[in-house]
Design a protein around this motif. Sequence first.
Motif, PDB file in Angstrom:
ATOM      1  N   GLN A   1       0.820  -1.202   0.000  1.00 34.21           N
ATOM      2  CA  GLN A   1       0.000   0.000   0.000  1.00 34.21           C
ATOM      3  C   GLN A   1       0.861   1.262   0.000  1.00 34.21           C
ATOM      4  OE1 GLN A   1      -3.285   0.258  -0.377  1.00 34.21           O
ATOM      5  NE2 GLN A   1      -3.355  -1.962  -0.637  1.00 34.21           N
ATOM      6  N   ALA A   2       1.971   1.220   0.748  1.00 34.08           N
ATOM      7  CA  ALA A   2       2.867   2.377   0.770  1.00 34.08           C
ATOM      8  C   ALA A   2       3.476   2.630  -0.593  1.00 34.08           C
ATOM      9  CB  ALA A   2       3.957   2.168   1.819  1.00 34.08           C
ATOM     10  N   GLN A   3       3.831   1.557  -1.308  1.00 36.35           N
ATOM     11  CA  GLN A   3       4.401   1.711  -2.644  1.00 36.35           C
ATOM     12  C   GLN A   3       3.374   2.297  -3.617  1.00 36.35           C
ATOM     13  OE1 GLN A   3       5.851  -2.183  -3.651  1.00 36.35           O
ATOM     14  NE2 GLN A   3       7.600  -2.089  -2.206  1.00 36.35           N
ATOM     15  N   ARG A   4       2.150   1.832  -3.496  1.00 32.97           N
ATOM     16  CA  ARG A   4       1.107   2.357  -4.389  1.00 32.97           C
ATOM     17  C   ARG A   4       0.845   3.834  -4.125  1.00 32.97           C
ATOM     18  NH1 ARG A   4      -4.053  -1.298  -4.014  1.00 32.97           N
ATOM     19  NH2 ARG A   4      -4.762   0.346  -5.465  1.00 32.97           N
ATOM     20  N   ARG A   5       0.851   4.207  -2.881  1.00 36.58           N
ATOM     21  CA  ARG A   5       0.616   5.614  -2.565  1.00 36.58           C
ATOM     22  C   ARG A   5       1.762   6.479  -3.064  1.00 36.58           C
ATOM     23  NH1 ARG A   5      -0.587   3.306   2.672  1.00 36.58           N
ATOM     24  NH2 ARG A   5      -2.846   3.051   2.932  1.00 36.58           N
ATOM     25  N   LEU A   6       2.992   6.002  -2.856  1.00 36.04           N
ATOM     26  CA  LEU A   6       4.156   6.768  -3.299  1.00 36.04           C
ATOM     27  C   LEU A   6       4.148   6.944  -4.806  1.00 36.04           C
ATOM     28  CD1 LEU A   6       6.774   8.183  -2.532  1.00 36.04           C
ATOM     29  CD2 LEU A   6       7.937   5.972  -2.684  1.00 36.04           C
ATOM     30  N   ALA A   7       3.786   5.904  -5.533  1.00 29.42           N
ATOM     31  CA  ALA A   7       3.737   5.987  -6.997  1.00 29.42           C
ATOM     32  C   ALA A   7       2.676   6.975  -7.448  1.00 29.42           C
ATOM     33  CB  ALA A   7       3.460   4.602  -7.590  1.00 29.42           C
ATOM     34  N   ALA A   8       1.554   6.985  -6.764  1.00 23.43           N
ATOM     35  CA  ALA A   8       0.486   7.916  -7.139  1.00 23.43           C
ATOM     36  C   ALA A   8       0.894   9.361  -6.874  1.00 23.43           C
ATOM     37  CB  ALA A   8      -0.791   7.582  -6.369  1.00 23.43           C
ATOM     38  N   VAL A   9       1.599   9.585  -5.762  1.00 21.87           N
ATOM     39  CA  VAL A   9       2.035  10.942  -5.442  1.00 21.87           C
ATOM     40  C   VAL A   9       3.047  11.441  -6.444  1.00 21.87           C
ATOM     41  CG1 VAL A   9       3.249  12.330  -3.738  1.00 21.87           C
ATOM     42  CG2 VAL A   9       1.475  10.754  -3.010  1.00 21.87           C
ATOM     43  N   ARG A  10       4.021  10.588  -6.795  1.00 22.01           N
ATOM     44  CA  ARG A  10       5.063  11.022  -7.745  1.00 22.01           C
ATOM     45  C   ARG A  10       4.506  11.246  -9.140  1.00 22.01           C
ATOM     46  NH1 ARG A  10       9.812   6.820  -5.734  1.00 22.01           N
ATOM     47  NH2 ARG A  10      10.545   8.104  -3.988  1.00 22.01           N
ATOM     48  N   ALA A  11       3.444  10.544  -9.486  1.00 24.12           N
ATOM     49  CA  ALA A  11       2.867  10.707 -10.820  1.00 24.12           C
ATOM     50  C   ALA A  11       1.984  11.943 -10.927  1.00 24.12           C
ATOM     51  CB  ALA A  11       2.041   9.466 -11.198  1.00 24.12           C
ATOM     52  N   SER A  12       1.669  12.549  -9.815  1.00 21.64           N
ATOM     53  CA  SER A  12       0.778  13.709  -9.850  1.00 21.64           C
ATOM     54  C   SER A  12       1.522  14.941 -10.358  1.00 21.64           C
ATOM     55  CB  SER A  12       0.243  13.989  -8.449  1.00 21.64           C
ATOM     56  OG  SER A  12      -0.515  15.179  -8.461  1.00 21.64           O
ATOM     57  N   PRO A  13       0.975  15.665 -11.351  1.00 22.13           N
ATOM     58  CA  PRO A  13       1.639  16.881 -11.874  1.00 22.13           C
ATOM     59  C   PRO A  13       1.525  18.069 -10.926  1.00 22.13           C
ATOM     60  CG  PRO A  13      -0.479  16.592 -12.937  1.00 22.13           C
ATOM     61  CD  PRO A  13      -0.263  15.368 -12.082  1.00 22.13           C
ATOM     62  N   GLU A  14       0.755  17.949  -9.879  1.00 21.91           N
ATOM     63  CA  GLU A  14       0.564  19.067  -8.969  1.00 21.91           C
ATOM     64  C   GLU A  14       1.642  19.149  -7.908  1.00 21.91           C
ATOM     65  OE1 GLU A  14      -3.275  18.837  -7.320  1.00 21.91           O
ATOM     66  OE2 GLU A  14      -4.327  18.757  -9.242  1.00 21.91           O
TER      67      GLU A  14
END
Length: 471
Positions: free
Chosen positions: A12-25
């Motif tokens: 779950q931590a990896q998925r969250r980190l990937a989502a944060v890094r992919a965000s353009p904001e």
Amino acid sequence: MQWLIERWDEKQAQRRLAAVRASPEISITVGPHQMLHEDRTVYELVRGYNELLQLYPEDPHQPRDLDAEVKRLRPRVAAGATDNAGASASASGADAAAAGGSGTRRDMSRSRSRSRGSSSSPGPPPPRAMRPFPRRAHVPRVTSSPEIHPSEEDDKPMEVDRPSRRLRRRESLENRWSANILRHGAASVTFVNEVNAEEIPNLVEGFRYVERNYVRAPDVPANDHLSDCLVSCECIEACIDPQECGCQDPSELVDDMGSKVFAYTHDRLFNFHLRPGTEVIECNASCSCDENCLNRVAQLPRDVPIEIFRTPECGWGARATVALPRGKVVGIYTGQLIRREEADRRYGERKSYIFDLDVRESVEDEDEDITERFSVDGYAYGNWTRFVNHSCEPNMRVYPVVWDTIPELNQPYLAFVATEDIPARTEMSIDYDPKAGEEARRTKQKGRQAVPEGARECRCGTESCRGWVRV
């Protein structure tokens, strides 16, 4: 079972980190320990990371249980809301820790000291001061932070609706005038403006409404002592025959056959038998007849409701709210009674509100004592008649009438009477210079004429408009 839970948390931590890094904001590096909470915004993640940099400059990526910190800090923030209220209203998210109160900074120092002296396994995270979230339009928020101060726009007083303020000014003026009107038992006077946004007529400061009678200037004595000199009648209830009515002895009003007549019909309408240079003599207070007498008309309270309304071209005018038959006496002109020499000294706009009481004056009387000549000035004192406009084809005329004085004193009242049937809410008008009107009709002059010296342009718009009016 424990290892399954740890593996689940790691994925779950990896998925969250990937989502944060992919965000353009997000333009910063996000630590693996930061969680993408569903009820937190990207702005809060950035702010939290900046706070970690200030709290733990040695190792900002050290994992912290942020949810536990928030839960533990809520009661403490509520207790210290008073100390931190001023700072929490204006500081930005980037310098949140530095803007806290002194007590908060001391807690942070102790937490860092305990963290350095502890074992390699991290202990409970130190309390972190929470700043209020930035206010956003149409997004309700509930936080445990101190109360946010209202914005400057919230402090602005509510603007009062202009039409409401205009109505209040109009009603205030109507109420002041009504006090004098009701005291004399007269009908109402109201204001109407369907042309522009002008609230009320432009009156001189301190204007005083006077429904009846004159306001005498200091050098014009009262005529109360003349009450014993008035000729009275002894008619029972009402006067019937002017030949037998004692108060009509001084009257010069006669019909075409030369017989003495009253000025009014049995319907109490003006009969237009009055000749130039004479005045109507009504029954007075010494007469034995009552108020139902046919020879008491102009002296009675006005029974015609009046509207003072804004005209498109000629300022404010006056009209009746009911239909008026020919011969209906509408009211009398009031104002300040002054001597003629004082009237000649007054000029400008004020001049257009002055009526000369010259019914008994003629060219042969120019050498007589001018101190016994009077005028009425309706500029600072007056009633609704001061708003009656000029017309070269008027539907009213003015006639002199007395009932509380003798004609020889040259202080008659000026009554306004309808010269034709006037429909309801039709503007009433008079000729400001009736002698000029009579001359134009006598010589059959038509169309606009050259404006003589001392006159001003006429804007009545009638077919027989002379083009000027002398006031």
